[in-house]
Design a protein around this motif. Sequence first.
Motif, PDB file in Angstrom:
ATOM      1  N   CYS A  36       0.855  -1.195   0.000  1.00 51.42           N
ATOM      2  CA  CYS A  36       0.000   0.000   0.000  1.00 51.42           C
ATOM      3  C   CYS A  36       0.888   1.242   0.000  1.00 51.42           C
ATOM      4  O   CYS A  36       1.000   1.962   1.009  1.00 51.42           O
ATOM      5  N   HIS A  37       1.517   1.509  -1.136  1.00 52.03           N
ATOM      6  CA  HIS A  37       2.502   2.585  -1.181  1.00 52.03           C
ATOM      7  C   HIS A  37       1.864   3.965  -1.099  1.00 52.03           C
ATOM      8  O   HIS A  37       2.373   4.856  -0.396  1.00 52.03           O
ATOM      9  N   ALA A  38       0.783   4.179  -1.805  1.00 54.49           N
ATOM     10  CA  ALA A  38       0.153   5.503  -1.774  1.00 54.49           C
ATOM     11  C   ALA A  38      -0.270   5.869  -0.358  1.00 54.49           C
ATOM     12  O   ALA A  38      -0.082   7.009   0.087  1.00 54.49           O
ATOM     13  N   GLU A  39      -0.824   4.901   0.362  1.00 47.73           N
ATOM     14  CA  GLU A  39      -1.238   5.152   1.748  1.00 47.73           C
ATOM     15  C   GLU A  39      -0.031   5.377   2.657  1.00 47.73           C
ATOM     16  O   GLU A  39      -0.104   6.161   3.619  1.00 47.73           O
ATOM     17  N   PHE A  40       1.073   4.689   2.377  1.00 50.41           N
ATOM     18  CA  PHE A  40       2.297   4.895   3.143  1.00 50.41           C
ATOM     19  C   PHE A  40       2.768   6.339   3.007  1.00 50.41           C
ATOM     20  O   PHE A  40       3.111   6.998   3.991  1.00 50.41           O
ATOM     21  N   ASP A  58       7.331  -0.232  -5.033  1.00 50.65           N
ATOM     22  CA  ASP A  58       7.490   1.133  -4.540  1.00 50.65           C
ATOM     23  C   ASP A  58       7.671   1.154  -3.020  1.00 50.65           C
ATOM     24  O   ASP A  58       8.436   1.982  -2.499  1.00 50.65           O
ATOM     25  N   CYS A  59       6.967   0.276  -2.310  1.00 49.74           N
ATOM     26  CA  CYS A  59       7.133   0.206  -0.851  1.00 49.74           C
ATOM     27  C   CYS A  59       8.560  -0.190  -0.489  1.00 49.74           C
ATOM     28  O   CYS A  59       9.178   0.419   0.398  1.00 49.74           O
ATOM     29  N   LEU A  60       9.077  -1.210  -1.157  1.00 49.43           N
ATOM     30  CA  LEU A  60      10.439  -1.638  -0.872  1.00 49.43           C
ATOM     31  C   LEU A  60      11.435  -0.510  -1.156  1.00 49.43           C
ATOM     32  O   LEU A  60      12.347  -0.246  -0.357  1.00 49.43           O
ATOM     33  N   ARG A  61      11.265   0.140  -2.275  1.00 50.49           N
ATOM     34  CA  ARG A  61      12.185   1.226  -2.625  1.00 50.49           C
ATOM     35  C   ARG A  61      12.057   2.388  -1.638  1.00 50.49           C
ATOM     36  O   ARG A  61      13.067   2.995  -1.245  1.00 50.49           O
ATOM     37  N   GLU A  62      10.851   2.705  -1.236  1.00 53.70           N
ATOM     38  CA  GLU A  62      10.629   3.813  -0.303  1.00 53.70           C
ATOM     39  C   GLU A  62      11.297   3.536   1.042  1.00 53.70           C
ATOM     40  O   GLU A  62      11.970   4.399   1.610  1.00 53.70           O
ATOM     41  N   VAL A  63      11.123   2.320   1.546  1.00 50.02           N
ATOM     42  CA  VAL A  63      11.685   1.976   2.855  1.00 50.02           C
ATOM     43  C   VAL A  63      13.201   1.929   2.804  1.00 50.02           C
ATOM     44  O   VAL A  63      13.890   2.450   3.692  1.00 50.02           O
ATOM     45  N   THR A  64      13.757   1.309   1.768  1.00 57.62           N
ATOM     46  CA  THR A  64      15.220   1.231   1.687  1.00 57.62           C
ATOM     47  C   THR A  64      15.828   2.622   1.532  1.00 57.62           C
ATOM     48  O   THR A  64      16.923   2.883   2.044  1.00 57.62           O
ATOM     49  N   ALA A  65      15.139   3.521   0.848  1.00 63.18           N
ATOM     50  CA  ALA A  65      15.658   4.871   0.661  1.00 63.18           C
ATOM     51  C   ALA A  65      15.730   5.650   1.972  1.00 63.18           C
ATOM     52  O   ALA A  65      16.500   6.613   2.085  1.00 63.18           O
ATOM     53  N   LEU A  66      14.954   5.229   2.968  1.00 62.11           N
ATOM     54  CA  LEU A  66      14.975   5.910   4.273  1.00 62.11           C
ATOM     55  C   LEU A  66      16.225   5.584   5.070  1.00 62.11           C
ATOM     56  O   LEU A  66      16.516   6.245   6.072  1.00 62.11           O
ATOM     57  N   GLY A  67      16.957   4.555   4.646  1.00 60.49           N
ATOM     58  CA  GLY A  67      18.206   4.207   5.311  1.00 60.49           C
ATOM     59  C   GLY A  67      18.023   3.887   6.778  1.00 60.49           C
ATOM     60  O   GLY A  67      17.089   3.179   7.170  1.00 60.49           O
ATOM     61  N   ASP A  68      18.891   4.474   7.619  1.00 60.69           N
ATOM     62  CA  ASP A  68      18.861   4.181   9.054  1.00 60.69           C
ATOM     63  C   ASP A  68      17.651   4.767   9.758  1.00 60.69           C
ATOM     64  O   ASP A  68      17.411   4.451  10.934  1.00 60.69           O
ATOM     65  N   GLY A 111       6.877  -5.382   9.470  1.00 58.06           N
ATOM     66  CA  GLY A 111       6.985  -6.456   8.492  1.00 58.06           C
ATOM     67  C   GLY A 111       5.830  -6.499   7.515  1.00 58.06           C
ATOM     68  O   GLY A 111       4.870  -5.735   7.600  1.00 58.06           O
ATOM     69  N   ASP A 112       5.914  -7.449   6.571  1.00 57.78           N
ATOM     70  CA  ASP A 112       4.982  -7.517   5.446  1.00 57.78           C
ATOM     71  C   ASP A 112       4.956  -6.190   4.701  1.00 57.78           C
ATOM     72  O   ASP A 112       3.907  -5.568   4.508  1.00 57.78           O
ATOM     73  N   ILE A 113       6.112  -5.780   4.261  1.00 59.37           N
ATOM     74  CA  ILE A 113       6.201  -4.584   3.424  1.00 59.37           C
ATOM     75  C   ILE A 113       5.527  -4.831   2.084  1.00 59.37           C
ATOM     76  O   ILE A 113       4.949  -3.920   1.494  1.00 59.37           O
ATOM     77  N   VAL A 114       5.564  -6.071   1.632  1.00 65.69           N
ATOM     78  CA  VAL A 114       5.127  -6.390   0.273  1.00 65.69           C
ATOM     79  C   VAL A 114       3.937  -7.344   0.259  1.00 65.69           C
ATOM     80  O   VAL A 114       3.609  -7.984   1.244  1.00 65.69           O
ATOM     81  N   ASN A 115       3.314  -7.402  -0.918  1.00 72.73           N
ATOM     82  CA  ASN A 115       2.352  -8.425  -1.341  1.00 72.73           C
ATOM     83  C   ASN A 115       0.903  -8.076  -1.033  1.00 72.73           C
ATOM     84  O   ASN A 115       0.570  -7.574   0.024  1.00 72.73           O
ATOM     85  N   ARG A 116       0.073  -8.400  -1.997  1.00 72.64           N
ATOM     86  CA  ARG A 116      -1.377  -8.251  -2.039  1.00 72.64           C
ATOM     87  C   ARG A 116      -1.814  -6.849  -2.450  1.00 72.64           C
ATOM     88  O   ARG A 116      -2.863  -6.685  -3.051  1.00 72.64           O
ATOM     89  N   GLY A 117      -1.038  -5.831  -2.127  1.00 74.47           N
ATOM     90  CA  GLY A 117      -1.356  -4.485  -2.581  1.00 74.47           C
ATOM     91  C   GLY A 117      -0.676  -4.176  -3.906  1.00 74.47           C
ATOM     92  O   GLY A 117       0.172  -4.934  -4.379  1.00 74.47           O
ATOM     93  N   PRO A 118      -1.014  -3.027  -4.524  1.00 70.29           N
ATOM     94  CA  PRO A 118      -0.527  -2.727  -5.880  1.00 70.29           C
ATOM     95  C   PRO A 118       0.870  -2.132  -5.946  1.00 70.29           C
ATOM     96  O   PRO A 118       1.422  -2.016  -7.045  1.00 70.29           O
ATOM     97  N   GLY A 119       1.462  -1.746  -4.818  1.00 68.08           N
ATOM     98  CA  GLY A 119       2.719  -1.008  -4.866  1.00 68.08           C
ATOM     99  C   GLY A 119       3.844  -1.649  -4.080  1.00 68.08           C
ATOM    100  O   GLY A 119       4.594  -0.955  -3.389  1.00 68.08           O
ATOM    101  N   SER A 120       3.996  -2.954  -4.215  1.00 69.78           N
ATOM    102  CA  SER A 120       5.032  -3.645  -3.442  1.00 69.78           C
ATOM    103  C   SER A 120       6.432  -3.140  -3.770  1.00 69.78           C
ATOM    104  O   SER A 120       7.258  -2.907  -2.877  1.00 69.78           O
TER     105      SER A 120
END
Length: 273
Positions: A12-16, A47-57, A36-45
């Motif tokens: 759920c990337h847009a909601e994130f 984008d969610c992974l990229r968004e979270v990793t970009a936040l770094g520490d 956890g469960d960053i991914v799956n079932r929603g349309p933006g898996s």
Amino acid sequence: MNTYAIGDLQGCHAEFVDLLEAIDFDPGRDRLWLAGDIVNRGPGSLDCLREVTALGDAAVTVLGNHDLHLLAVARGGAALNRKDTLDDILAAPDREALLDWLQTRPLLVRETLGHDTLMVHAGLLPQWSLDQAARLAGEVETVLDSERAGTFLARMYGNAPALWCDDLDGIDRLRGIVNVFTRMRFIDAAGRLDFAAKEGLDSAPSGFAPWFQYPRADDVQLLFGHWAALEGKTPDSRINAQALDTGCVWGGSLTALNLASGERTSVPSRKRN
């Protein structure tokens, strides 16, 4: 500085993005704990992974069952399920970097944030001390960060053992640890897991209750996701357990808990619209 705990994104990337705006999140100042469960079932898996990793520490996350499923498909030979929405990740040019990052996430994080606070995806057996839980999580994390990871991911699935024993070894031991941290909902007094009931509290099998309704010997704040049917509530809890999954991917909401103030901020799922 504020630390916020957020429940299952599940693509759920847009909601994130909406939620980060709602809490005025600043990665230079604030921190996120993701259950956890960053991914799956929603349309933006992806984008969610990229968004979270970009936040770094600024972002700390634990592995959920859907995150492990992605790793099992990508690196353990598991098959995609009909409802999976993981194709965009599997086809992405940065796929391997994202999978490498995900595979090194922990099953458990613990920190003193005004109170001893521990986050896992699904729950914590009342029979496990905090130190024991950390050691057991570390056993799986060590395997995932080794050349044995692919073999483990290929054999990770299964409902046995349902009852933890300290003398378990091999794949049964690792699977038992993963099932507690990423799949647990209802248990009996001995700590035996039920894997069939996945709905609300009234779906508990005879002799079973939610894991958070059993007392613990320590005083810890436990943060968890995984159980959308709870709608962020832990009725009759015998411990300080905070449910974070409010079912965004199912049309509910995405929620952030301010760990200092206890205030919750939610944004509605766009699936409603």
